[in-house]
Design a protein around this motif. Structure first.
Motif, PDB file in Angstrom:
ATOM      1  N   VAL A  37      47.388  53.696  42.086  1.00  0.00           N
ATOM      2  CA  VAL A  37      47.711  55.090  42.378  1.00  0.00           C
ATOM      3  C   VAL A  37      48.850  55.177  43.389  1.00  0.00           C
ATOM      4  O   VAL A  37      49.669  56.085  43.330  1.00  0.00           O
ATOM      5  N   ALA A  38      48.947  54.205  44.297  1.00  0.00           N
ATOM      6  CA  ALA A  38      49.964  54.239  45.354  1.00  0.00           C
ATOM      7  C   ALA A  38      51.338  53.750  44.885  1.00  0.00           C
ATOM      8  O   ALA A  38      52.331  54.458  45.015  1.00  0.00           O
ATOM      9  N   CYS A  39      51.414  52.527  44.351  1.00  0.00           N
ATOM     10  CA  CYS A  39      52.723  51.949  43.994  1.00  0.00           C
ATOM     11  C   CYS A  39      53.035  52.066  42.492  1.00  0.00           C
ATOM     12  O   CYS A  39      54.119  51.705  42.068  1.00  0.00           O
ATOM     13  N   HIS A  40      52.084  52.532  41.702  1.00  0.00           N
ATOM     14  CA  HIS A  40      52.236  52.759  40.267  1.00  0.00           C
ATOM     15  C   HIS A  40      52.467  51.485  39.451  1.00  0.00           C
ATOM     16  O   HIS A  40      52.910  51.560  38.309  1.00  0.00           O
ATOM     17  N   GLN A  41      52.181  50.323  40.040  1.00  0.00           N
ATOM     18  CA  GLN A  41      52.254  49.070  39.287  1.00  0.00           C
ATOM     19  C   GLN A  41      51.117  49.046  38.276  1.00  0.00           C
ATOM     20  O   GLN A  41      49.995  49.398  38.608  1.00  0.00           O
ATOM     21  N   GLU A  42      51.414  48.662  37.054  1.00  0.00           N
ATOM     22  CA  GLU A  42      50.396  48.552  36.013  1.00  0.00           C
ATOM     23  C   GLU A  42      50.049  47.089  35.796  1.00  0.00           C
ATOM     24  O   GLU A  42      50.900  46.218  35.916  1.00  0.00           O
ATOM     25  N   PHE A  43      48.771  46.846  35.474  1.00  0.00           N
ATOM     26  CA  PHE A  43      48.270  45.498  35.271  1.00  0.00           C
ATOM     27  C   PHE A  43      47.471  45.422  33.979  1.00  0.00           C
ATOM     28  O   PHE A  43      46.733  46.356  33.652  1.00  0.00           O
ATOM     29  N   LEU A  44      47.608  44.324  33.260  1.00  0.00           N
ATOM     30  CA  LEU A  44      46.695  43.990  32.182  1.00  0.00           C
ATOM     31  C   LEU A  44      45.686  43.022  32.778  1.00  0.00           C
ATOM     32  O   LEU A  44      46.068  42.084  33.492  1.00  0.00           O
ATOM     33  N   VAL A  45      44.396  43.236  32.527  1.00  0.00           N
ATOM     34  CA  VAL A  45      43.351  42.404  33.122  1.00  0.00           C
ATOM     35  C   VAL A  45      42.306  42.041  32.071  1.00  0.00           C
ATOM     36  O   VAL A  45      42.099  42.768  31.108  1.00  0.00           O
ATOM     37  N   ASP A  46      41.689  40.892  32.259  1.00  0.00           N
ATOM     38  CA  ASP A  46      40.608  40.458  31.384  1.00  0.00           C
ATOM     39  C   ASP A  46      39.277  40.757  32.059  1.00  0.00           C
ATOM     40  O   ASP A  46      39.137  40.551  33.268  1.00  0.00           O
ATOM     41  N   LYS A  47      38.318  41.236  31.296  1.00  0.00           N
ATOM     42  CA  LYS A  47      36.987  41.531  31.828  1.00  0.00           C
ATOM     43  C   LYS A  47      36.177  40.246  31.992  1.00  0.00           C
ATOM     44  O   LYS A  47      36.316  39.321  31.208  1.00  0.00           O
ATOM     45  N   ILE A  48      35.335  40.225  33.006  1.00  0.00           N
ATOM     46  CA  ILE A  48      34.412  39.111  33.222  1.00  0.00           C
ATOM     47  C   ILE A  48      33.002  39.648  32.989  1.00  0.00           C
ATOM     48  O   ILE A  48      32.625  40.678  33.533  1.00  0.00           O
ATOM     49  N   TYR A  49      32.260  38.951  32.157  1.00  0.00           N
ATOM     50  CA  TYR A  49      30.863  39.314  31.930  1.00  0.00           C
ATOM     51  C   TYR A  49      29.988  38.202  32.470  1.00  0.00           C
ATOM     52  O   TYR A  49      30.349  37.027  32.409  1.00  0.00           O
ATOM     53  N   GLN A  50      28.833  38.573  33.003  1.00  0.00           N
ATOM     54  CA  GLN A  50      27.929  37.590  33.581  1.00  0.00           C
ATOM     55  C   GLN A  50      26.527  37.828  33.035  1.00  0.00           C
ATOM     56  O   GLN A  50      26.096  38.971  32.897  1.00  0.00           O
ATOM     57  N   MET A  51      25.824  36.735  32.763  1.00  0.00           N
ATOM     58  CA  MET A  51      24.462  36.814  32.267  1.00  0.00           C
ATOM     59  C   MET A  51      23.534  37.236  33.404  1.00  0.00           C
ATOM     60  O   MET A  51      23.567  36.660  34.487  1.00  0.00           O
ATOM     61  N   LYS A  52      22.722  38.265  33.162  1.00  0.00           N
ATOM     62  CA  LYS A  52      21.762  38.727  34.158  1.00  0.00           C
ATOM     63  C   LYS A  52      20.450  37.962  34.001  1.00  0.00           C
ATOM     64  O   LYS A  52      20.233  37.283  33.002  1.00  0.00           O
ATOM     65  N   ALA A  53      19.580  38.105  34.988  1.00  0.00           N
ATOM     66  CA  ALA A  53      18.291  37.397  34.987  1.00  0.00           C
ATOM     67  C   ALA A  53      17.436  37.771  33.779  1.00  0.00           C
ATOM     68  O   ALA A  53      16.671  36.945  33.275  1.00  0.00           O
ATOM     69  N   ASP A  54      17.560  39.011  33.291  1.00  0.00           N
ATOM     70  CA  ASP A  54      16.743  39.451  32.153  1.00  0.00           C
ATOM     71  C   ASP A  54      17.327  39.020  30.808  1.00  0.00           C
ATOM     72  O   ASP A  54      16.812  39.385  29.756  1.00  0.00           O
ATOM     73  N   GLY A  55      18.436  38.266  30.831  1.00  0.00           N
ATOM     74  CA  GLY A  55      19.045  37.778  29.596  1.00  0.00           C
ATOM     75  C   GLY A  55      20.153  38.662  29.055  1.00  0.00           C
ATOM     76  O   GLY A  55      20.864  38.271  28.136  1.00  0.00           O
TER      77      GLY A  55
END
Length: 69
Positions: A37-55
């Motif tokens: 919002v401040a410098c208006h730089q745009e980024f492409l990012v990869d999501k990280i998913y993590q396994m929870k205790a309930d599977g």
């Protein structure tokens, strides 16, 4: 594109360049796009998913920040 190391959105949801707030812009080919919002730089990012205790799998954060120029 410049690659930025691991970034956890939930713990550190600030722009890696200027520390401004990030906003979600959209998804391009399964890759999320964020914008500072401040410098208006745009980024492409990869999501990280993590396994929870309930599977189930939950969203953990983002990694591989790539600046759009």
């Amino acid at each position: 594109m410049k690659e930025i190391p691991y970034y956890n959105y939930e713990k550190k949801n600030k722009c890696p360049k200027c520390r401004g707030n990030l906003r979600y812009v959209g998804t391009i080919n399964y890759t999320d796009q964020l914008e500072c919002v401040a410098c208006h730089q745009e980024f492409l990012v990869d999501k990280i998913y993590q396994m929870k205790a309930d599977g189930s799998t939950g969203f953990f954060g983002y990694e591989n920040f790539r600046e759009l120029v």
